[in-house]
Enzyme design. Sequence first.
Site, PDB file in Angstrom:
ATOM      1  N   GLU A  22      45.046  36.780  37.946  1.00 17.26           N
ATOM      2  CA  GLU A  22      44.027  37.154  37.042  1.00 17.26           C
ATOM      3  C   GLU A  22      42.734  37.844  37.797  1.00 17.26           C
ATOM      4  O   GLU A  22      42.808  37.901  38.943  1.00 17.26           O
ATOM      5  CB  GLU A  22      43.532  35.911  36.053  1.00 17.26           C
ATOM      6  CG  GLU A  22      44.359  35.964  34.665  1.00 17.26           C
ATOM      7  CD  GLU A  22      43.456  37.070  33.589  1.00 17.26           C
ATOM      8  OE1 GLU A  22      42.720  37.640  34.136  1.00 17.26           O
ATOM      9  OE2 GLU A  22      43.755  36.939  32.480  1.00 17.26           O
ATOM     10  N   ARG A 106      38.891  25.260  29.785  1.00 20.27           N
ATOM     11  CA  ARG A 106      38.621  25.740  31.068  1.00 20.27           C
ATOM     12  C   ARG A 106      38.371  27.148  30.841  1.00 20.27           C
ATOM     13  O   ARG A 106      38.580  27.792  29.703  1.00 20.27           O
ATOM     14  CB  ARG A 106      39.793  25.863  32.003  1.00 20.27           C
ATOM     15  CG  ARG A 106      40.757  26.889  31.637  1.00 20.27           C
ATOM     16  CD  ARG A 106      41.991  27.020  32.784  1.00 20.27           C
ATOM     17  NE  ARG A 106      43.176  27.589  32.443  1.00 20.27           N
ATOM     18  CZ  ARG A 106      43.251  28.901  32.182  1.00 20.27           C
ATOM     19  NH1 ARG A 106      42.317  29.692  32.602  1.00 20.27           N
ATOM     20  NH2 ARG A 106      44.418  29.722  31.954  1.00 20.27           N
ATOM     21  N   ASN A 155      40.762  36.351  25.950  1.00 20.72           N
ATOM     22  CA  ASN A 155      40.787  37.269  27.042  1.00 20.72           C
ATOM     23  C   ASN A 155      39.817  38.668  26.797  1.00 20.72           C
ATOM     24  O   ASN A 155      39.644  38.767  25.698  1.00 20.72           O
ATOM     25  CB  ASN A 155      42.279  37.838  27.278  1.00 20.72           C
ATOM     26  CG  ASN A 155      43.209  36.826  28.123  1.00 20.72           C
ATOM     27  OD1 ASN A 155      42.778  36.904  29.261  1.00 20.72           O
ATOM     28  ND2 ASN A 155      43.889  36.150  27.626  1.00 20.72           N
ATOM     29  N   ASP A 205      46.170  40.621  26.944  1.00 22.44           N
ATOM     30  CA  ASP A 205      45.685  39.762  28.034  1.00 22.44           C
ATOM     31  C   ASP A 205      44.484  40.424  28.564  1.00 22.44           C
ATOM     32  O   ASP A 205      43.691  41.004  27.926  1.00 22.44           O
ATOM     33  CB  ASP A 205      46.833  39.485  29.287  1.00 22.44           C
ATOM     34  CG  ASP A 205      46.392  37.982  30.084  1.00 22.44           C
ATOM     35  OD1 ASP A 205      45.267  37.755  30.375  1.00 22.44           O
ATOM     36  OD2 ASP A 205      47.491  37.208  30.144  1.00 22.44           O
TER      37      ASP A 205
END
Length: 299
Positions: A22, A106, A155, A205
């Site tokens: 990522e 998170r 995202n 994403d």
Amino acid sequence: MHAPRPTSDLRCLWPANATLGEGTLWSPRRQALYWVDILGRQLHRYEPASEMRISWHFSEEISALAERANAPGLLVTLRSGFAFFDPDNGTLTPLHDPEPHLPGNRFNDGKCDAQGNFWGGTMDFGCTEPTGKLYRFDAQHRCTLAFDANYAVTNGPTWSLDGRTLFFNETAKKKVHAFDLDPATGALSNQRLFLRLADEDGYPDGMTTDAEGRLWIAHWGGACVSCHDPVTAQELARIQLPTDHVSNCCFGGPELKTLFITTARFELSDAQLAAQPLAGALFAIDLDQPGRAPHLFAG
């Protein structure tokens, strides 16, 4: 709007076997690509000219980053919030945790706007509870709740060329949302559906915007990155990947015409991993149209 075209084949730059690749960030000052393995708790840097690969290990998940405008190093998001990290000396300086009351959350994706504010989204670590939010962190280290998303997985974001539209992904529901944005205040309004991916196309994403304002969206479970008109959402181009979980993308290289793409091994079965040996690798492809250099964090 013009459909961009590849000028090279897709290539694997780093078969890193990342659990969850990522956080792509091109560094113009270093002419290098930063990216992370969130669940592997690693920050990576790839230097195309020399093919040098460098990695740093952390004690918790690291998810997104931006270079600082007035100091060396990076602003990063960790599971415990915002921090500065200097790759040259390994110094990590915690700054602010906006969610000490949500230990199951998170940080996930994020990047800077044109004003130098960092926008970072949080999510449920188990990817099921609707606890995700979007925060705006400014140069004075003030953290504002920009959007109480109640998404299980967040995202993005990315922006229109004029900075007045923010795009943000509700990944688990396959939705890309658009918001009106006041760049001066960070206020969001007029939430609307920009795009919903078809079932066979996976989940939206990480994403980025190119120099013409087109959106490039990584497809988790869809084995591709797609390019879309920023007004109509029409698909203009598609880059196929040799692995299912495509997680993030950004433009870089000397002319900003290289699209860097991260992938992941997370949630692939043993049979899928055997069939997709490059799952978790960093890829790149050259295009005939450039992207934009990333904005720097003003603090």
